[in-house]
Design a protein around this motif. Structure first.
Motif, short mmCIF file in Angstrom:
data_model
loop_
_atom_site.label_atom_id
_atom_site.label_comp_id
_atom_site.label_asym_id
_atom_site.label_seq_id
_atom_site.Cartn_x
_atom_site.Cartn_y
_atom_site.Cartn_z
N ARG A 91 4.50 -23.16 -3.96
CA ARG A 91 4.24 -24.40 -4.72
C ARG A 91 4.27 -24.15 -6.22
O ARG A 91 4.56 -25.07 -7.00
CB ARG A 91 2.88 -24.99 -4.33
N ILE A 92 3.95 -22.92 -6.65
CA ILE A 92 3.91 -22.64 -8.09
C ILE A 92 4.99 -21.65 -8.51
O ILE A 92 5.02 -21.20 -9.67
CB ILE A 92 2.52 -22.11 -8.52
N GLY A 93 5.88 -21.28 -7.58
CA GLY A 93 6.97 -20.38 -7.92
C GLY A 93 6.55 -18.95 -8.17
O GLY A 93 7.24 -18.20 -8.88
N ALA A 94 5.44 -18.52 -7.57
CA ALA A 94 4.95 -17.15 -7.76
C ALA A 94 5.54 -16.22 -6.71
O ALA A 94 5.96 -16.65 -5.63
CB ALA A 94 3.43 -17.12 -7.68
N ASP A 95 5.58 -14.92 -7.03
CA ASP A 95 6.00 -13.93 -6.04
C ASP A 95 4.92 -13.79 -4.97
O ASP A 95 3.73 -14.04 -5.22
CB ASP A 95 6.23 -12.57 -6.70
N TYR A 96 5.34 -13.36 -3.79
CA TYR A 96 4.38 -13.13 -2.72
C TYR A 96 3.58 -11.86 -3.01
O TYR A 96 4.13 -10.84 -3.43
CB TYR A 96 5.08 -12.98 -1.37
N ALA A 97 2.27 -11.95 -2.77
CA ALA A 97 1.37 -10.82 -3.03
C ALA A 97 1.21 -10.01 -1.75
O ALA A 97 0.39 -10.34 -0.89
CB ALA A 97 0.02 -11.33 -3.51
N MET A 98 1.99 -8.95 -1.60
CA MET A 98 1.93 -8.16 -0.38
C MET A 98 0.74 -7.19 -0.36
O MET A 98 0.17 -6.92 0.69
CB MET A 98 3.24 -7.39 -0.18
N GLN A 99 0.38 -6.64 -1.51
CA GLN A 99 -0.87 -5.88 -1.66
C GLN A 99 -1.04 -4.78 -0.62
O GLN A 99 -2.06 -4.68 0.04
CB GLN A 99 -2.08 -6.82 -1.57
N HIS A 100 -0.01 -3.96 -0.46
CA HIS A 100 -0.12 -2.85 0.48
C HIS A 100 -1.10 -1.81 -0.04
O HIS A 100 -0.98 -1.33 -1.17
CB HIS A 100 1.25 -2.21 0.70
N VAL A 101 -2.08 -1.46 0.79
CA VAL A 101 -3.02 -0.38 0.48
C VAL A 101 -3.12 0.48 1.73
O VAL A 101 -3.64 0.05 2.77
CB VAL A 101 -4.42 -0.92 0.10
N SER A 102 -2.61 1.68 1.65
CA SER A 102 -2.54 2.53 2.85
C SER A 102 -3.92 3.08 3.20
O SER A 102 -4.80 3.22 2.35
CB SER A 102 -1.56 3.68 2.63
N VAL A 103 -4.09 3.38 4.48
CA VAL A 103 -5.27 4.10 4.95
C VAL A 103 -5.02 5.58 4.71
O VAL A 103 -4.08 6.15 5.26
CB VAL A 103 -5.52 3.84 6.45
N ASP A 104 -5.82 6.18 3.87
CA ASP A 104 -5.67 7.61 3.59
C ASP A 104 -6.73 8.38 4.37
O ASP A 104 -7.91 8.38 4.01
CB ASP A 104 -5.82 7.87 2.08
N ALA A 105 -6.30 9.01 5.44
CA ALA A 105 -7.21 9.81 6.26
C ALA A 105 -7.04 11.27 5.90
O ALA A 105 -5.92 11.78 5.83
CB ALA A 105 -6.92 9.58 7.73
N THR A 106 -8.14 11.95 5.67
CA THR A 106 -8.07 13.37 5.30
C THR A 106 -7.76 14.21 6.54
O THR A 106 -8.04 13.80 7.67
CB THR A 106 -9.39 13.84 4.70
N PRO A 107 -7.20 15.41 6.33
CA PRO A 107 -6.97 16.30 7.48
C PRO A 107 -8.24 16.58 8.27
O PRO A 107 -8.20 16.70 9.50
CB PRO A 107 -6.42 17.57 6.83
N GLU A 108 -9.37 16.65 7.57
CA GLU A 108 -10.64 16.92 8.26
C GLU A 108 -11.03 15.74 9.15
O GLU A 108 -11.49 15.93 10.29
CB GLU A 108 -11.75 17.19 7.23
#
Length: 629
Positions: free
Chosen positions: A364-381
């Motif tokens: 409606r306002i001509g804005a880009d889509y906000a995908m906002q990818h934030v990965s899950v960072d799991a430690t080796p431990e």
């Protein structure tokens, strides 16, 4: 590492050999191979297969030891269930009562247990509440419950009101034979009303016309209003006309009027009747009656009554009113009324959201889509800590061996009590194994919606893009359908019998196989990734052509069927977002929104610029132009 690999290979060979021996009835060879499984995480699965059919001749200590040593699997509950069933069949009540523990979903065993408690004159609140909980069902309960209900009744706990309550539940569930059987629990003078109720169900128009008895009791009024609503499924206007006639002849109360207006109003709204909004507006809404409040908004949107829609949105509960859905519609109404200054801040705020309404607001306002990818960072431990748990190890081993059904059941058992962070780590682990459907399930359950790689995996890309090219359909839309239909569970089976990634009914699969001249058993085809996608995209193209390239109607038809969707086509052109928001079926309404939003996310995941949802959502034209035959 080489020694460990040799050990696991030997254990897997022993596992397969032990199961083969059991299938062949060779107990000696089974025991020889069982020795090879010391320390093997799936040893319990082999022992279960041995014990489950030998319970009657197995010492109780062996069964108890199995239950105690296999708590990392769902097997103890399964074996206990068989043990209790065996004890009950033999009349070994000492064992049954000593070993009883609630088995989820097994009402038959629960009733056997409760009968024994009642026989022992146990009238504790816990026992009586459990009996009443089982009684309050619109479904027929196992025959083992009959004795419990009989004792409960003799003890004076089964009132006439409770009988009528269950008869009502049975009628709502369309369990007509159960309703008739339950009449035996009523006083003889009241049983006739069950037959009248059943007559209302079978032929409401006739039953309402031939009423020749007083309507003076709550039960009588309930039966009549049921018949009126039942008639409304066929013809809401005729049902309302009959109701007005009945009110002139008999005395009804405000609660009866509310009931009739509520249900006829919703049925009328589902059929897009012009009278729906008037009837729904006349109902006195209870504060917790969300269904009524939502259908009021839907009816107002469909009718184009913007002020009324705004008023009904304002009356929604706070949590519902503040959702992205109703914030979007508040802005849309403001925009359509020329109040751009009020609409734009809402759109701007919503455009930060990654969902159907956020994408529409961005459009409606001509804005880009906000995908906002934030990965899950799991430690080796974190990964090592979870991955070395015996319940997770068992799931992985079953998955590695290709025993997918047991693997999935074991995985669900392993993650059932994990906290949010552990679920996120579990999702990472499942993805590392290549088990993408379990990764999706775990990360969604964890409340972390922003890892798009986990939630929207790009798998089977060659197959999907080849069919997208062949049928001239964009791959994002196909991915959206697959993600919504099965979440990439290759062997998914629905209650309706749909199979595979794109959840095709066997009848649809057979028609597709004939059309494409493929000589394959339909079930084999639908459980094959390649053929399921080919058949699914072929069908998607058919419904797209039927609706002149309208993806909204085609998506709805893929879920609800073309005949239903053709019945939802309006008499005048209507904006697609209004049409989607007022789809009569809750499931289909949510389905269409999800598929369209998922299509945008998948285009982003495929490295493409997402197609605007408004591009996928042309206005819905009248019936004469819907392309349906």
């Amino acid at each position: 590492m080489a020694a460990h690999a040799a050990d696991i290979d030997s254990q897997r060979e022993g596992y397969a050999a032990a199961l083969a021996a059991l299938r062949a009835g060779d107990d000696a060879r089974y025991r020889e191979n069982l020795v090879r499984l010391d320390g093997y995480v799936l040893r319990g699965y082999v022992e279960y297969e041995f014990l489950k059919d030998r319970i009657e001749r197995t010492d109780a200590k062996i069964i108890r030891d199995f239950i105690a040593t296999n708590t990392h699997t769902p097997l103890p509950d399964q074996l206990r269930q068989r043990w209790l069933q065996s004890a009950a069949a033999r009349g070994d009540w000492a064992t049954f009562m000593r070993e009883y523990a609630d088995v989820p979903g097994d009402t038959s065993l629960a009733c056997i247990y409760l009968e024994q408690r009642l026989r022992a004159d146990d009238r504790s609140a816990a026992v009586l509440q459990h009996v009443e909980q089982i009684w309050k069902s619109g479904q027929r309960q196992p025959s083992t419950c009959n004795a419990v209900f009989a004792q409960w009744r003799r003890a004076g706990f089964l009132s006439t009101d409770k009988v009528w309550e269950r008869i009502g539940l049975a009628m709502d569930a369309r369990e007509l034979s159960l309703a008739r059987d339950l009449a035996e629990y009523l006083p003889p003078t009241e049983r006739v009303w069950v037959e009248r109720w059943l007559a209302m169900h079978r032929d409401p128009a006739r039953a309402l016309t031939t009423i020749d008895h007083p309507i003076e009791t709550p039960v009588a009024r309930m039966v009549v209003r049921y018949g009126v609503v039942r008639l409304a499924y066929r013809d809401s206007d005729e049902a309302m006309r009959r109701w007005q006639e009945l009110k002139r002849k008999h005395e009804f109360f405000g609660e009866d009027e509310n009931y009739v207006l509520h249900f006829i109003g919703i049925l009328a709204a589902q059929k897009r009747s012009p009278s729906a909004l008037k009837w729904l507006s006349a109902v006195s809404a209870e504060s917790d009656d969300l269904s009524l409040k939502l259908w009021r908004v839907y009816a107002a949107l469909w009718a184009g009554e913007l002020d009324t829609a705004r008023r009904f949105i304002a009356a929604l509960p706070d949590g519902e009113r503040d959702s992205t859905r109703w914030r979007y519609w508040s802005a849309r109404i403001a925009e359509r009324r020329g109040e751009e200054a009020a609409a734009k801040p809402i759109y701007t705020s919503l455009a930060r959201e990654r969902d159907y309404y956020g994408f529409l607001a961005a459009d409606r306002i001509g804005a880009d889509y906000a995908m906002q990818h934030v990965s899950v960072d799991a430690t080796p431990e974190e990964i090592a800590k979870l991955e070395t748990r015996s319940d997770i190890l068992a799931a992985r081993e079953l998955y590695t061996l290709g025993e997918i059904v047991d693997a999935r059941r074991q995985w669900q058992w392993a993650v059932r009590n994990l906290g949010d962070r552990e679920l996120q780590v579990a999702a990472v682990i499942a993805r590392q194994w290549g088990w993408h459907d379990r990764a999706i399930q775990a990360v969604v359950k964890s409340g972390h919606p922003d890892d798009l790689e986990l939630r929207f995996p790009v798998i089977y890309r060659d197959v999907i893009e080849a069919n997208a090219t062949k049928y001239d359909i964009d791959s994002g839309w196909i991915y959206g359908v697959v993600r919504q239909e099965s979440a990439f569970v290759v062997d998914a089976r629905s209650d309706a019998g749909a199979l595979g990634l794109m959840q095709l009914l066997p009848s649809t699969g057979r028609a597709g196989l004939r059309q494409l001249r493929l000589r394959t058993r339909v079930e084999d085809a639908l459980l094959s990734v390649e053929q399921n996608v080919q058949l699914g995209v072929n069908y998607l193209k058919q419904v797209l052509n039927r609706y002149n390239g309208n993806q909204v109607l085609a998506t709805a038809a893929y879920n609800a069927g073309p005949n239903r969707v053709s019945g939802w086509i309006p008499d005048a052109t209507i904006d697609a977002d209004v049409w989607i928001e007022t789809i009569p079926y809750n499931e289909t309404r949510g389905y269409v929104k999800n598929v369209l939003a998922f299509a945008a996310v998948y285009e982003y995941r495929l490295g493409k610029k997402p197609t605007r949802l408004t591009t996928r959502m042309p206005a819905v034209a009248p019936r004469a132009a819907d392309g349906a035959s």
